[in-house]
Scaffold this active site. Structure first.
Site, mmCIF file in Angstrom:
data_model
loop_
_atom_site.group_PDB
_atom_site.id
_atom_site.type_symbol
_atom_site.label_atom_id
_atom_site.label_comp_id
_atom_site.label_asym_id
_atom_site.label_seq_id
_atom_site.Cartn_x
_atom_site.Cartn_y
_atom_site.Cartn_z
ATOM 1 N N ASP A 289 -2.084 5.479 5.125
ATOM 2 C CA ASP A 289 -0.863 5.150 4.389
ATOM 3 C C ASP A 289 0.286 4.611 5.223
ATOM 4 O O ASP A 289 1.070 3.812 4.720
ATOM 5 C CB ASP A 289 -0.330 6.346 3.601
ATOM 6 C CG ASP A 289 -1.209 6.719 2.428
ATOM 7 O OD1 ASP A 289 -2.103 5.946 2.094
ATOM 8 O OD2 ASP A 289 -0.997 7.789 1.865
ATOM 9 N N ASP B 64 0.328 17.513 -1.184
ATOM 10 C CA ASP B 64 -0.990 17.387 -1.798
ATOM 11 C C ASP B 64 -2.145 17.701 -0.857
ATOM 12 O O ASP B 64 -3.145 18.260 -1.284
ATOM 13 C CB ASP B 64 -1.175 16.014 -2.458
ATOM 14 C CG ASP B 64 -0.801 14.853 -1.569
ATOM 15 O OD1 ASP B 64 -0.526 15.063 -0.375
ATOM 16 O OD2 ASP B 64 -0.769 13.712 -2.074
#
Length: 734
Positions: free
Chosen positions: A451, A75
């Site tokens: 993350d 992404d």
């Protein structure tokens, strides 16, 4: 420029050459060859610090006619090609530079079954006005070199629906014709192999906030297109048999469980098209879904959903999810796999059928996971999960037992339908936020990421054996600091379910959580710093809350009313009583001479209004401060911030760091992402910024690199660079 979110919270590159042109015989994932980095034109050799994936794999595509040839997209971390001989993924668009940061998001990929060397990428991470338009790259040598066409529309590779697709397709009737589905601008068509694009008439009207075309798939000589903006009752699947007129596919499923077509795959042996559906594009927000197949010869639709979402689990949680990936076996008629998506309670799985979807087997239920090559997938003390955010599924057309599936952090693969391990070697997708290179100890690098928290890199060429820093585990790291006089002491801050701060007395190997936290820490953990002798902690909490101070490793905290809200604390490398902070809203440098109890304004009138200016202190010196003011250049103070002088050699400075001094030099080497003229690049100075040498080149740019840079205090010339989607890049003189 903003730092952009990746993978679970919201992840391109040109190398390799003629060796990949010939199809090799080894299947994907065998062997353990280590890739050799190619020296840059600057004389530097660039490679990734190995973490091992760390981001959302949004698509994987096996070439239907060449054994061992596959492509992968992410992404915000670009696209890769599998190198079967080297047993690793090769990045394909690291040549995209600072101004093209938005193109590091890959919306879709396409290959030409009749011409194995041809590959296409559609690029563009965001559809917002500030992101800029998308582009299409086309290659005749499997991505070794590219030709580019800029589009007049925006693409959304890091937005909802990024796991759908593919939205790019070579027409099965004519290799010169390529189709491109967009989110808000309908369907585009090229008749010159992607060089130019025109909008075509399509039955469904684009929406300013919708998904548009979610997938394109060849079905014989026809093309089918999924439409993501249906209300559940209107058509969401269209087709063309002549490349000019489109019609809704008759009899297609409707309802909430079949609202958004996610992916599709065609079994040419049985002439059946399989489509996965969900009630939302995903990867988040799906709570219902289904799987259907269309017998194209008769037009008959059949629902073949393995397990219908709904009901509750044994612990009372809702068993809600959608369906995501689908792949058919090119060798065995009626054999296929589909994936669930967003199934958090029971964990996502792959279902496999050998009878056209009449019966299914869950591969997760008997799976044995081996994550020894990427230990962070255990997420601290937990066991690895079979998957989450599974929308990318691939089935090797030359090996029926070789299945891969992407997750929010890796690509798992199996060759016997039971044993799964990451097949991610070469892919690095983390969005790096902080870098610390200790002057002593086992590790040459600590990194803080979006993350995946903080990692301790005892080796640069292997994923950290300790995985993510635990006790507590963080999602996104917000602060990382080392005590310069006591470098075994390190502190970190971030978003954690069991605390937002911790300290280490062994250089970051093991951690102890703070006993208490300031009230704002649970909602807004920000940058953190320790002073030189590790006696004081300073923790910032954004513009809405005051900063706090601790003198007992986080057991107790007190407010610092005079600290500029939202600033990042910076400790003096030699004097533990001195600390600094730059107030970006007013352009004022604040300093403390009482170990952070109070701060007073010093230099004023510096540029203001941007939250990403960066203040760093030169190692081994007191009061030697460097201030990167982005497009306004680089400034230096040698009196603790009382006055700053602009460095005339810099046109722009985005981030600055220090490393070991050159032989014979008395001052540390400086490393900068900035510009000495009009080109934003990576530079090194060995003479206190009087002159600079560019050390990257046009093949090694990695998009936006403005978060952090640091040299290695033990190895002259070695530099670590934080990227937003290509992990940590490190360079050394070749």
């Amino acid at each position: 420029m903003r730092t952009l979110p990746i993978s679970r919270r919201a992840v391109l590159a040109g190398t390799a050459a003629a060796a990949a042109a010939a199809a090799a015989s080894l299947p994907l994932g065998q062997g353990r060859a280590q890739a050799a980095a190619t020296p840059a034109e600057s004389g530097y050799r660039w490679r990734n610090v190995v973490q091992g994936g760390t981001g959302f794999i949004t698509g994987v595509l096996f070439h239907p006619s060449v054994r061992g040839l596959a492509y992968l997209r992410t992404d915000i971390g670009g696209a890769y090609r599998w190198d079967d001989r080297a047993d690793r993924w090769i990045p394909l668009t690291d040549h995209l530079g600072w101004d093209d940061w938005n193109l590091l998001g890959v919306e879709a990929m396409a290959v030409d079954p009749a011409h194995p060397n041809r590959v296409y990428l559609s690029l563009g991470a965001y559809t917002q006005s500030w992101a800029g338009n998308g582009a299409v790259l086309r290659s005749d040598d499997r991505g070794a070199t590219w030709k580019r066409t800029d589009l007049s529309v925006r693409l959304g590779a890091n937005e909802d629906g990024r796991g759908c697709g593919e939205r790019l397709l070579v027409d099965p009737r004519d290799s010169d014709t390529v189709w491109l589905g967009t989110r808000h601008d309908g369907l585009l068509k090229s008749t010159d192999r992607g060089a130019t694009w025109q909008a075509v008439s399509f039955p469904a009207a684009p929406s300013a906030t919708g998904q548009g075309v979610t997938l394109l798939v060849a079905v014989g000589r026809s093309v089918y297109a999924g439409w993501g903006d249906s209300d559940g009752t209107s058509a969401n699947l269209y087709r063309t048999s002549d490349g000019a007129t489109w019609e809704a596919v008759p009899g297609q499923p409707t309802g909430t469980a079949a609202k958004v077509p996610i992916r599709a795959a065609y079994d040419r042996h049985t002439r059946e098209l399989y489509v996965t559906y969900a009630n939302a594009p995903g990867p988040n927000g799906q709570s219902d879904g289904s799987v259907h197949k269309l017998r194209t010869a008769s037009g008959k639709w059949t629902e073949v959903t393995p397990v219908k979402p709904g009901g509750t689990t044994a612990d009372g949680s809702a068993d809600s999810f959608g369906y995501g990936g689908v792949a058919v076996d090119a060798r065995r008629p009626g054999t296929l796999v589909v994936s669930t998506n967003n199934r958090w309670s029971l964990v996502d799985t792959l279902y496999r059928s050998t009878d056209g979807g009449h019966t299914w087997t869950s591969l997760k239920d008997r799976a044995v996971l081996d994550v020894s090559e990427t230990p962070y997938l255990k997420w601290g003390a937990e066991q690895p999960k079979f998957g989450w955010w599974i929308q990318a599924v691939g089935l090797d057309p030359f090996d029926s037992r070789h299945i891969v599936h992407g997750t929010g952090a890796t690509l798992y693969g199996t060759r016997d339908l039971k044993h799964f391990a990451p097949e991610i070697r070469g892919v690095e997708e983390a969005s790096i936020r902080q870098l610390v290179s200790p002057p002593t100890g086992e590790a040459h690098l600590l990194s803080g990421s979006g993350d995946i928290g903080v990692m301790y890199h005892e080796r640069l060429t292997a994923s950290p054996s300790r995985g993510m820093a635990s006790n507590p585990v963080f999602g996104t790291s917000t602060g990382l600091s080392l005590a310069t006089a006591t470098p075994s002491y390190v502190v970190r801050a971030g978003w954690g379910d069991h605390g937002n701060g911790a300290y280490s007395n062994d250089g970051g190997k093991t951690w102890t959580p703070f006993k208490t936290q300031p009230a704002p820490a649970k909602s807004a953990p920000g940058p953190i710093a320790t002073n030189a002798d590790a006696s004081v902690l300073l923790w910032s909490f954004g513009t809405a809350h005051p900063a706090h101070r601790s003198t007992d490793n986080g057991a107790t905290w007190t407010e610092i009313p005079t600290f500029p809200k939202g600033a990042a604390p910076v400790a003096d490398p030699l004097d533990p009583t001195r600390c600094y902070a730059f107030d970006t809203t007013t352009g004022t440098l604040f300093a403390s001479t009482d170990s952070g109890r109070t701060f007073t304004a010093r230099a004023t009138g510096l540029s203001s209004g941007d939250t990403e200016f960066q203040l760093v202190a030169a190692p081994g010196r007191t009061g030697d401060l460097w201030l990167s003011l982005k497009g306004n250049g680089l400034y230096r103070s040698t009196d603790g911030g009382a006055a700053f002088t602009k460095v005339s050699s810099c046109h722009a400075a985005h981030t600055l760091g220090f490393g070991k001094a050159a032989r014979g030099a008395s001052y540390p080497a400086l490393y900068m992402v900035g510009a000495t003229d009009a080109i934003t690049a990576v530079y090194r100075s060995d003479d206190e910024a009087k002159t600079w040498t560019r050390i990257n080149d046009d093949r090694h740019q990695w998009g936006w690199t403005g978060a952090a840079i640091t040299g290695d205090p033990r190895v002259y010339g070695r530099v670590y660079i934080a990227t937003n989607g290509r992990g940590v890049q490190y360079g050394e003189p070749a």
